[in-house]
Design a protein around this motif. Structure first.
Motif, mmCIF file in Angstrom:
data_model
loop_
_atom_site.group_PDB
_atom_site.id
_atom_site.type_symbol
_atom_site.label_atom_id
_atom_site.label_comp_id
_atom_site.label_asym_id
_atom_site.label_seq_id
_atom_site.Cartn_x
_atom_site.Cartn_y
_atom_site.Cartn_z
ATOM 1 N N THR A 529 4.299 10.183 -48.682
ATOM 2 C CA THR A 529 4.097 11.614 -48.895
ATOM 3 C C THR A 529 4.260 11.970 -50.358
ATOM 4 O OG1 THR A 529 6.286 11.711 -47.940
ATOM 5 C CG2 THR A 529 4.519 12.714 -46.682
ATOM 6 N N SER A 530 4.859 11.032 -51.139
ATOM 7 C CA SER A 530 5.081 11.343 -52.550
ATOM 8 C C SER A 530 3.735 11.417 -53.274
ATOM 9 C CB SER A 530 5.965 10.271 -53.181
ATOM 10 O OG SER A 530 5.388 9.010 -52.970
ATOM 11 N N ALA A 531 3.638 12.365 -54.170
ATOM 12 C CA ALA A 531 2.404 12.541 -54.920
ATOM 13 C C ALA A 531 2.262 11.437 -55.954
ATOM 14 C CB ALA A 531 2.408 13.902 -55.610
ATOM 15 N N VAL A 532 1.051 10.937 -56.134
ATOM 16 C CA VAL A 532 0.811 9.947 -57.181
ATOM 17 C C VAL A 532 -0.351 10.448 -58.027
ATOM 18 C CG1 VAL A 532 1.672 8.001 -55.826
ATOM 19 C CG2 VAL A 532 -0.721 8.641 -55.653
ATOM 20 N N ASP A 533 -0.510 9.868 -59.239
ATOM 21 C CA ASP A 533 -1.590 10.346 -60.103
ATOM 22 C C ASP A 533 -2.942 9.996 -59.475
ATOM 23 O OD1 ASP A 533 -2.789 7.806 -61.416
ATOM 24 O OD2 ASP A 533 -0.613 7.535 -61.547
ATOM 25 N N SER A 534 -3.980 10.685 -59.901
ATOM 26 C CA SER A 534 -5.253 10.578 -59.177
ATOM 27 C C SER A 534 -5.853 9.189 -59.278
ATOM 28 C CB SER A 534 -6.236 11.639 -59.675
ATOM 29 O OG SER A 534 -6.282 11.597 -61.079
ATOM 30 N N GLU A 535 -5.592 8.507 -60.394
ATOM 31 C CA GLU A 535 -6.150 7.163 -60.538
ATOM 32 C C GLU A 535 -5.508 6.215 -59.522
ATOM 33 O OE1 GLU A 535 -6.892 3.986 -64.135
ATOM 34 O OE2 GLU A 535 -6.060 5.956 -64.575
ATOM 35 N N THR A 536 -4.174 6.297 -59.397
ATOM 36 C CA THR A 536 -3.472 5.458 -58.422
ATOM 37 C C THR A 536 -3.891 5.852 -57.015
ATOM 38 O OG1 THR A 536 -1.619 5.490 -59.947
ATOM 39 C CG2 THR A 536 -1.200 4.579 -57.777
ATOM 40 N N GLU A 537 -4.041 7.135 -56.817
ATOM 41 C CA GLU A 537 -4.462 7.657 -55.524
ATOM 42 C C GLU A 537 -5.779 7.012 -55.098
ATOM 43 O OE1 GLU A 537 -3.228 11.089 -54.242
ATOM 44 O OE2 GLU A 537 -4.346 10.669 -52.404
ATOM 45 N N LEU A 538 -6.701 6.928 -56.054
ATOM 46 C CA LEU A 538 -8.009 6.342 -55.786
ATOM 47 C C LEU A 538 -7.852 4.852 -55.460
ATOM 48 C CD1 LEU A 538 -10.974 7.267 -55.809
ATOM 49 C CD2 LEU A 538 -11.158 6.223 -58.088
ATOM 50 N N ALA A 539 -7.000 4.201 -56.241
ATOM 51 C CA ALA A 539 -6.768 2.768 -56.017
ATOM 52 C C ALA A 539 -6.220 2.545 -54.610
ATOM 53 C CB ALA A 539 -5.809 2.219 -57.063
ATOM 54 N N ILE A 540 -5.254 3.373 -54.211
ATOM 55 C CA ILE A 540 -4.652 3.231 -52.879
ATOM 56 C C ILE A 540 -5.726 3.434 -51.809
ATOM 57 C CG2 ILE A 540 -3.032 4.250 -51.223
ATOM 58 C CD1 ILE A 540 -1.196 4.906 -53.562
#
Ligand code: DGT
Ligand code: MG
Length: 609
Positions: A529-540
């Protein structure tokens, strides 16, 4: 004592029952019986040597130093001198032998103790790994660690210092009593008049000591627990400025511990001199009554001197025992707690490996009216039913606290349902051998834990070492390249205790890679649920999509895109299934899911319910 501490901390004082616990240790000593037997033989040798020294003294006095008139004629001075030198040499020889025996005996005993401790620690560790999560929820880490380290150390001390002393001392005391009775029965009986007083003092001492040591033990466990909890929650404490209040609470605990410690010291400070006084009273009896016996000619001077030194030897073990009493008390409590841990059955009732049905291919997983509660009477899941076929994807959505993570944890049997059944290919999970299904699934936790060690160790934890090609495939699939660029030693970089050196998003990626490395048939994914930066978000996102290809999955998801793509969506609310169906059907129902979805779209974020 806090209520939950009652679980594992024995509230009962050490009693006769606990001595029977020692018998349970026998199986652990059995493999080392040869060493133990050697020890016992050496102890007997040492005791015989101990007992022979005063007799040698008597011989020297009665024959050469102050020969009594009656029997044999006094030897010539030259012969006396020679006899004395011989006796002295004999004495020195015995003392030397005693040194060698004692050395050998303590080496043997320590070696045995070390080996037993080694075996026990290994078994306890293995057993602890198998225990249910309930057990870990009930027992603070500090206490479990105390068990694994402190208690086993206590046991070792019991072994090397207490039991060996006890054996030695009991044999010695019996031997002395026998020799005294043989030397002069009447004098021996008169000397034994002090024994009732000794017994009364010893009983009083052991009663008090038992209480004090028990209090000390409980306080020590609490101090340990407090330490562990403080370290575990250090961030929260520092941010919330809780240090002062914590320190105050700790101070109180510490002060109590200090007071109890002082009581222990006072008790010993009374008991030890008391034993000394009684020993001297015995000496006085020997001098008074024994002296008169010498005058009567019923006893030789040498025998009197021997008597005196036996009396000294007789009381020494009593003092030792008092000083070692805490070792005994600690150890008995430790033995009890160790066996309490051993007696806690492993988490899962499951057929042993090899038995039970064989899982050839995963076909279908179904929940039948599953209910679950961490705490009896507080259900977290109620009547949850669904079916998931091979290759399908089920998304679980719902507000925080709905029970999504709890549902996921039932599948690898981290917990078992409190009611209802979970079926794998139509057979209750509890009837499958653990390895049959655990080997086929990977669980990505909401807040993945990293072990201290390198990144590689974390990824391939519990797996055979990977080939470089495999490594490269997994790194690429799980989109770990960016993290690897940042880490100086690549896969060999330490990721630190609890993964301190990597961000929350990177931790998720590592957890996904860990799942990849296992090539599971079923994926259980609990989105962070923790927010991550958009680049990491995309990677995930990309890593997850690749991980899901061709696999069966249950996803606790927040991203709308992930949820939408699932074959079926289970809407969970306060532990109940509110709605279930594919995205389009649920939207058409205009129910809870529809509103969750609308709220998401309106706030503009892609991070969904
Ligand atoms: P999330 O992750 O915030 O979106 O929430 P969920 O849906 O994953 O909720 P879950 O399953 O973690 O928690 C459901 C309820 O169970 C909630 O009231 C907290 C409680 N609970 C969770 N884990 C434990 C536990 O280990 N022990 C106890 N006693 N209660 C727990
Ligand atoms: Mg959760």
């Amino acid at each position: 004592m806090p209520p939950e501490a009652a679980d594992f901390e024995d509230p009962r004082p050490v009693s006769g029952y606990d001595f029977r616990l020692l018998l349970r240790l026998l199986p652990y000593a059995r493999p080392h019986r040869a060493l133990l037997a050697g020890s016992v033989v050496l102890v007997l040798g040492i005791t015989l040597l101990d007992l022979s020294l005063p007799l040698l003294m008597r011989h020297a006095i009665d024959r050469y130093i102050a020969p009594a008139g009656g029997g044999a004629p006094a030897p010539e001075p030259a012969a006396a001198l020679q006899g004395l030198s011989l006796t002295a040499a004999g004495f020195a020889l015995l003392v030397l032998l005693q040194f060698v025996f004692s050395f050998a005996q303590s080496v043997l005993m320590e070696a045995t103790g070390q080996r037993i401790m080694h075996d026990l620690r290994l078994r306890l560790y293995a057993h602890t790994q198998e225990l249910s999560l309930d057990f870990f929820a009930r027992n603070p880490v500090g206490r479990i660690v105390t068990r694994l380290t402190g208690d086993i150390q206590n046991l070792y001390e019991l072994f090397t210092s207490f039991l060996s002393f006890l054996a030695k001392d009991l044999i010695l005391i019996a031997g002395i009593a026998a020799v005294l009775l043989a030397l002069d029965t009447r004098l021996a009986l008169v000397t034994f008049l002090v024994l009732p007083a000794v017994a009364v003092a010893a009983v009083h001492f052991s009663r008090r000591a038992r209480e004090i040591f028990r209090a000390l033990r409980i306080q020590a466990a609490e101090i340990n627990t407090r330490f562990a909890e403080t370290i575990g929650g250090i961030r929260v404490i520092q941010v919330h400025r809780g240090e002062a209040r914590n320190a105050e609470r700790f101070d109180r605990l510490n002060l109590e511990n200090y007071r109890t410690g002082m009581e222990q010291i006072r008790l010993l400070a009374v008991f030890l001199p008391l034993i000394e006084v009684l020993a001297l009273a015995a000496v006085a009896l020997v001098i008074g009554y024994g002296g008169s016996r010498v005058h009567e000619g019923a006893l030789s001077l040498g025998a009197l001197v021997a008597f005196l030194s036996y009396i000294r030897m007789f009381f020494r073990p009593l003092r030792d025992l008092a000083e070692k009493y805490n070792v005994l008390q600690n150890a008995l409590a430790s033995v009890e707690r160790i066996f309490l841990l051993f007696d806690t059955p492993p988490a899962l009732r499951a057929p042993p490996p090899g038995a039970g049905p064989r899982l050839d291919r995963f076909e279908v997983l179904s929940f039948e009216e599953v209910g679950f509660a961490y705490v009896p009477g507080e259900p977290v899941l109620r009547g949850v039913s669904f079916t998931l076929r091979r290759g399908g994807t089920l998304a679980v959505v719902g507000p925080t606290g709905a029970g999504k993570s709890s549902l996921l944890q039932l599948i690898p049997r981290l917990y078992d349902p409190t009611s209802g059944r979970i079926l794998l290919n139509g057979i209750d999970l509890r009837d499958w051998p653990k390895a049959a299904f655990r080997g086929r699934l990977a669980l990505v936790l909401q807040d993945p834990t990293l072990f201290s060690g390198t990144l590689r160790e974390n990824l391939f934890h519990g797996l055979p070492p990977p080939t470089p090609a495999e490594e490269a495939r997994i790194v690429a699939a799980a989109r770990l390249e960016r993290l690897l660029e940042r880490l100086p030693a690549g896969l060999d970089s330490p990721v630190g205790e609890a993964g301190g050196a990597v961000s929350a998003g990177e931790r998720q990626l590592i957890a996904i890679a860990r799942a990849f490395a296992r090539n599971p048939e079923i994926i259980l994914f609990d989105e962070a649920t923790s927010a991550v930066d958009s680049e990491t978000e995309l990677a995930i996102q990309e890593a997850l999509e690749r991980l899901l290809e061709e696999r069966t999955a249950i996803l606790v998801a927040h991203r709308l895109s992930t949820v939408r793509a699932a074959d079926e969506i289970l809407v969970l609310h306060r532990g109940r299934v509110l709605e279930v169906g594919p995205h389009a059907a649920l939207m058409a129902q205009r129910g809870f899911y529809f509103h969750l979805h609308q709220a998401q779209v309106q706030t503009g974020g892609d991070r969904g319910p």
